[in-house]
Design a protein around this motif. Sequence first.
Motif, PDB file in Angstrom:
ATOM      1  N   ALA A 146       1.074  -1.399  -0.043  1.00 53.40           N
ATOM      2  CA  ALA A 146      -0.082  -0.308  -0.310  1.00 53.40           C
ATOM      3  C   ALA A 146       1.079   1.047   0.366  1.00 53.40           C
ATOM      4  CB  ALA A 146      -0.622  -0.382   1.241  1.00 53.40           C
ATOM      5  N   ASN A 147       1.624   1.436   0.510  1.00 55.26           N
ATOM      6  CA  ASN A 147       2.810   2.870   0.853  1.00 55.26           C
ATOM      7  C   ASN A 147       3.610   2.559  -0.261  1.00 55.26           C
ATOM      8  OD1 ASN A 147       4.425   4.991   2.373  1.00 55.26           O
ATOM      9  ND2 ASN A 147       5.478   3.282   2.652  1.00 55.26           N
ATOM     10  N   GLY A 148       3.999   2.122  -0.749  1.00 54.92           N
ATOM     11  CA  GLY A 148       4.847   2.141  -2.119  1.00 54.92           C
ATOM     12  C   GLY A 148       3.726   2.339  -3.236  1.00 54.92           C
ATOM     13  N   ASP A 149       3.005   1.790  -3.616  1.00 57.28           N
ATOM     14  CA  ASP A 149       1.587   2.298  -4.578  1.00 57.28           C
ATOM     15  C   ASP A 149       1.287   3.183  -4.002  1.00 57.28           C
ATOM     16  OD1 ASP A 149       2.532  -0.290  -5.978  1.00 57.28           O
ATOM     17  OD2 ASP A 149       0.569  -1.005  -5.138  1.00 57.28           O
ATOM     18  N   ALA A 150       0.717   3.660  -3.296  1.00 57.62           N
ATOM     19  CA  ALA A 150       0.010   5.336  -2.668  1.00 57.62           C
ATOM     20  C   ALA A 150       1.261   5.884  -3.214  1.00 57.62           C
ATOM     21  CB  ALA A 150      -0.264   5.402  -1.585  1.00 57.62           C
ATOM     22  N   LEU A 151       2.367   6.123  -2.835  1.00 60.05           N
ATOM     23  CA  LEU A 151       3.206   7.602  -2.759  1.00 60.05           C
ATOM     24  C   LEU A 151       3.563   7.385  -4.346  1.00 60.05           C
ATOM     25  CD1 LEU A 151       5.853   6.768  -0.427  1.00 60.05           C
ATOM     26  CD2 LEU A 151       4.947   8.671  -0.955  1.00 60.05           C
ATOM     27  N   ALA A 152       3.894   6.189  -5.292  1.00 61.94           N
ATOM     28  CA  ALA A 152       3.975   6.281  -6.424  1.00 61.94           C
ATOM     29  C   ALA A 152       2.690   7.153  -6.667  1.00 61.94           C
ATOM     30  CB  ALA A 152       4.474   4.706  -7.318  1.00 61.94           C
ATOM     31  N   THR A 153       1.644   6.634  -6.712  1.00 64.51           N
ATOM     32  CA  THR A 153       0.289   8.011  -7.007  1.00 64.51           C
ATOM     33  C   THR A 153       0.118   8.342  -6.792  1.00 64.51           C
ATOM     34  OG1 THR A 153      -1.014   4.632  -6.782  1.00 64.51           O
ATOM     35  CG2 THR A 153      -2.258   7.527  -7.158  1.00 64.51           C
ATOM     36  N   VAL A 154       0.819   9.460  -5.791  1.00 65.36           N
ATOM     37  CA  VAL A 154       0.915  10.744  -4.905  1.00 65.36           C
ATOM     38  C   VAL A 154       1.846  11.064  -6.636  1.00 65.36           C
ATOM     39  CG1 VAL A 154       2.213  12.237  -3.755  1.00 65.36           C
ATOM     40  CG2 VAL A 154       1.145  10.181  -2.612  1.00 65.36           C
ATOM     41  N   LYS A 155       2.932  11.184  -6.806  1.00 62.28           N
ATOM     42  CA  LYS A 155       3.441  11.241  -7.503  1.00 62.28           C
ATOM     43  C   LYS A 155       3.506  11.300  -8.937  1.00 62.28           C
ATOM     44  CE  LYS A 155       8.055  10.209  -6.004  1.00 62.28           C
ATOM     45  NZ  LYS A 155       8.143   9.514  -4.369  1.00 62.28           N
ATOM     46  N   LEU A 156       2.337  10.162  -9.251  1.00 56.02           N
ATOM     47  CA  LEU A 156       1.601  10.289 -10.808  1.00 56.02           C
ATOM     48  C   LEU A 156       0.789  11.496 -10.945  1.00 56.02           C
ATOM     49  CD1 LEU A 156       0.845   9.038 -13.485  1.00 56.02           C
ATOM     50  CD2 LEU A 156      -0.757   7.513 -12.135  1.00 56.02           C
ATOM     51  N   PHE A 157      -0.123  11.660  -9.452  1.00 55.42           N
ATOM     52  CA  PHE A 157      -1.210  12.451  -9.681  1.00 55.42           C
ATOM     53  C   PHE A 157      -0.724  14.082  -9.748  1.00 55.42           C
ATOM     54  CE2 PHE A 157      -4.474  15.574  -7.334  1.00 55.42           C
ATOM     55  CZ  PHE A 157      -5.677  15.297  -8.334  1.00 55.42           C
ATOM     56  N   LYS A 158       0.280  14.638  -9.153  1.00 55.11           N
ATOM     57  CA  LYS A 158       1.056  15.544  -8.855  1.00 55.11           C
ATOM     58  C   LYS A 158       1.805  15.955 -10.588  1.00 55.11           C
ATOM     59  CE  LYS A 158       4.364  17.893  -6.539  1.00 55.11           C
ATOM     60  NZ  LYS A 158       5.948  17.679  -5.587  1.00 55.11           N
ATOM     61  N   PHE A 159       2.069  14.710 -11.746  1.00 57.56           N
ATOM     62  CA  PHE A 159       2.016  14.661 -12.808  1.00 57.56           C
ATOM     63  C   PHE A 159       0.922  15.288 -13.650  1.00 57.56           C
ATOM     64  CE2 PHE A 159       2.468  12.525 -16.967  1.00 57.56           C
ATOM     65  CZ  PHE A 159       3.725  13.275 -17.476  1.00 57.56           C
ATOM     66  N   LEU A 160      -0.260  14.358 -13.247  1.00 56.05           N
ATOM     67  CA  LEU A 160      -1.344  14.836 -14.256  1.00 56.05           C
ATOM     68  C   LEU A 160      -1.713  16.334 -14.198  1.00 56.05           C
ATOM     69  CD1 LEU A 160      -2.697  11.655 -13.083  1.00 56.05           C
ATOM     70  CD2 LEU A 160      -2.177  11.887 -15.084  1.00 56.05           C
ATOM     71  N   LEU A 161      -1.721  16.936 -13.103  1.00 58.70           N
ATOM     72  CA  LEU A 161      -2.196  18.184 -12.242  1.00 58.70           C
ATOM     73  C   LEU A 161      -1.215  19.082 -13.063  1.00 58.70           C
ATOM     74  CD1 LEU A 161      -2.237  18.190  -8.436  1.00 58.70           C
ATOM     75  CD2 LEU A 161      -4.283  18.731 -10.223  1.00 58.70           C
ATOM     76  N   THR A 162       0.075  19.000 -13.814  1.00 64.37           N
ATOM     77  CA  THR A 162       0.777  19.910 -14.585  1.00 64.37           C
ATOM     78  C   THR A 162       0.250  19.929 -15.836  1.00 64.37           C
ATOM     79  OG1 THR A 162       2.771  19.568 -12.780  1.00 64.37           O
ATOM     80  CG2 THR A 162       3.343  20.547 -14.936  1.00 64.37           C
ATOM     81  N   ARG A 163      -0.021  18.309 -15.823  1.00 65.82           N
ATOM     82  CA  ARG A 163      -0.292  17.995 -17.510  1.00 65.82           C
ATOM     83  C   ARG A 163      -1.260  18.123 -18.071  1.00 65.82           C
ATOM     84  NH1 ARG A 163       3.389  14.548 -20.496  1.00 65.82           N
ATOM     85  NH2 ARG A 163       2.103  13.965 -22.084  1.00 65.82           N
ATOM     86  N   ASP A 164      -2.600  18.894 -16.891  1.00 63.00           N
ATOM     87  CA  ASP A 164      -3.914  19.609 -17.151  1.00 63.00           C
ATOM     88  C   ASP A 164      -3.758  21.144 -17.543  1.00 63.00           C
ATOM     89  OD1 ASP A 164      -6.776  19.322 -16.983  1.00 63.00           O
ATOM     90  OD2 ASP A 164      -6.937  19.357 -15.159  1.00 63.00           O
ATOM     91  N   LEU A 165      -3.398  21.112 -18.425  1.00 64.66           N
ATOM     92  CA  LEU A 165      -3.750  22.219 -19.088  1.00 64.66           C
ATOM     93  C   LEU A 165      -4.756  23.501 -19.661  1.00 64.66           C
ATOM     94  CD1 LEU A 165      -0.807  22.151 -21.817  1.00 64.66           C
ATOM     95  CD2 LEU A 165      -0.274  22.833 -20.035  1.00 64.66           C
ATOM     96  N   ASP A 166      -5.960  22.774 -19.371  1.00 59.66           N
ATOM     97  CA  ASP A 166      -7.382  23.234 -18.898  1.00 59.66           C
ATOM     98  C   ASP A 166      -7.270  23.214 -18.132  1.00 59.66           C
ATOM     99  OD1 ASP A 166      -7.452  23.297 -21.557  1.00 59.66           O
ATOM    100  OD2 ASP A 166      -8.330  21.051 -22.008  1.00 59.66           O
ATOM    101  N   LYS A 167      -7.065  22.566 -16.866  1.00 58.52           N
ATOM    102  CA  LYS A 167      -7.455  22.728 -15.415  1.00 58.52           C
ATOM    103  C   LYS A 167      -8.695  22.124 -15.172  1.00 58.52           C
ATOM    104  CE  LYS A 167      -4.566  23.933 -14.001  1.00 58.52           C
ATOM    105  NZ  LYS A 167      -2.559  23.433 -13.875  1.00 58.52           N
ATOM    106  N   ASN A 168      -9.287  21.480 -15.571  1.00 62.15           N
ATOM    107  CA  ASN A 168     -10.704  20.542 -15.786  1.00 62.15           C
ATOM    108  C   ASN A 168     -10.204  19.906 -14.132  1.00 62.15           C
ATOM    109  OD1 ASN A 168     -11.784  20.889 -18.466  1.00 62.15           O
ATOM    110  ND2 ASN A 168     -10.631  19.360 -19.153  1.00 62.15           N
ATOM    111  N   ILE A 169      -9.000  19.185 -13.483  1.00 63.80           N
ATOM    112  CA  ILE A 169      -9.597  18.391 -12.887  1.00 63.80           C
ATOM    113  C   ILE A 169      -9.336  19.802 -10.923  1.00 63.80           C
ATOM    114  CG2 ILE A 169      -8.292  17.558 -10.367  1.00 63.80           C
ATOM    115  CD1 ILE A 169      -6.492  16.154 -13.208  1.00 63.80           C
ATOM    116  N   ILE A 170      -8.884  20.572 -10.917  1.00 67.47           N
ATOM    117  CA  ILE A 170      -9.200  22.075 -10.754  1.00 67.47           C
ATOM    118  C   ILE A 170     -10.182  22.099 -10.316  1.00 67.47           C
ATOM    119  CG2 ILE A 170      -8.374  24.381 -10.394  1.00 67.47           C
ATOM    120  CD1 ILE A 170      -5.260  23.342 -10.484  1.00 67.47           C
ATOM    121  N   ILE A 171     -10.878  22.827 -12.052  1.00 63.05           N
ATOM    122  CA  ILE A 171     -12.424  23.461 -12.007  1.00 63.05           C
ATOM    123  C   ILE A 171     -13.324  22.335 -11.568  1.00 63.05           C
ATOM    124  CG2 ILE A 171     -13.816  24.171 -13.286  1.00 63.05           C
ATOM    125  CD1 ILE A 171     -12.266  25.122 -15.263  1.00 63.05           C
TER     126      ILE A 171
END
Length: 456
Positions: A146-171
């Motif tokens: 759980a810890n290893g996969d959750a940490l990787a998901t944190v980094k992946l989600f951070k990457f996806l937030l950067t990738r989301d140029l239309d800001k749909n996730i934040i909106i």
Amino acid sequence: MYAILDIETTGGKYNEEGITEIAIYKFDGHEVVDQFISLINPERPIQPFVANLTGINNEMLRNAPKFYEVAKRIVEITTGCVVVAHNANFDYRILQTEFSRLGFDYERQSLCTVELSKSLIPDQPSYSLGKLVRSLGIPLSDRHRANGDALATVKLFKFLLTRDLDKNIIIETVRADPKRQIDDKLLRLVEEAPTTTGVYYMHQEDGKIIYIGKSKNIKKRLNQHFTSDNRKSRRIQTEVTRITYEITGSELLALLKESEEIKRNRPKYNRALKRSKFDQALYQFIDDDGFINLKVSKADIRKRSITTFSNRQQAKSYMHRWTEEYSLCQKLMGLDTSAGNCFNYTIKQCFGACISTESPGEYNTRVQKLINNNSFDGQDIIIIDRGRDVDEQSVILVEEGKFKGIGYFNLNHQINNIDILRSIITPMRHNRDAQHIIQSYIRQHKKLKIIPITKV
């Protein structure tokens, strides 16, 4: 606020599984602010194939807390958060099942990084967590724990937030957030802002972005917005209900993101910034004697320029600086219109191109060096700058003279493969504004690391 989690289970029949391990990271969109990690006694046996996969066996869980003993902590750390998981339907269902056994109705907004990845990083060969993060250069340890996969998901989600140029996730997150009635709204918004470099987004009540800006100190810039008395600022002060932001670390990345996202989102109070940020350009031509001449004139989209400038005064300043730096002729730089030799020849800073005492070949070599140093036309390069954290750097990719996008990589992860580099880049559109931003920034920051790309 997000609760990024991963759950390991016993396996078994649908809705009869029990949790064996859980890891939750409370993430504010920029950094982890709280965490909870624990083995859990599921009070039922683990399926043999699951034990082989995770390495968690029945003996390890004998003295672990039971779910009802950690339920309160799980509720606390996820309250007010959007639950994020890789294959969120599974993790969220398991949590709801466990809470329903306790007679508790557990409900949260949820986001799935598998679905987000398919939308924001299309055409990947696999969207399994292990293969996906490996392709993006994201480190993953303790796979299927759980810890290893959750940490990787944190980094992946951070990457996806950067990738989301239309800001749909934040909106969507802002829209789902419960409305908070606070008397001094603007003061609260300033107090919650960081003092770091990045891009900020002003939202109205329904989550729609009404203004995008960038700053080396977001808190200070917001304070200026909210204390200004001009007409536009007063309207923004009335309408804004929430500020979200994205830390970039690099001012160059903030400039590029601001330009790209204003064009994509077209906030109503950014109309003035939608115009091009430059109006002067540097052009070259060869005269009858074979010398390369450089000339500054009004930017023309039909002509191929070497670089661009914000205004005429800036262009003139650089032309004088380059004349001295590369020992060039003032006449061939358009800075001296008098008859005969230029003034620099008199003081021995020009070698005589203006009166043909220097050969075109020798002179043009120096001019070409100036051109190469201030234009990435046709070049394959990466530009390395500061990252968001001390162990991270930012990267800008330029291929065949075209701006391709931005990304981040860990200092311990060497980027030496063009395909891996392309996979970590958030694609952005090449246009004259982006080109101007990059060239102008490079001119002003001589210590910026620029590396040619060698393609096989």
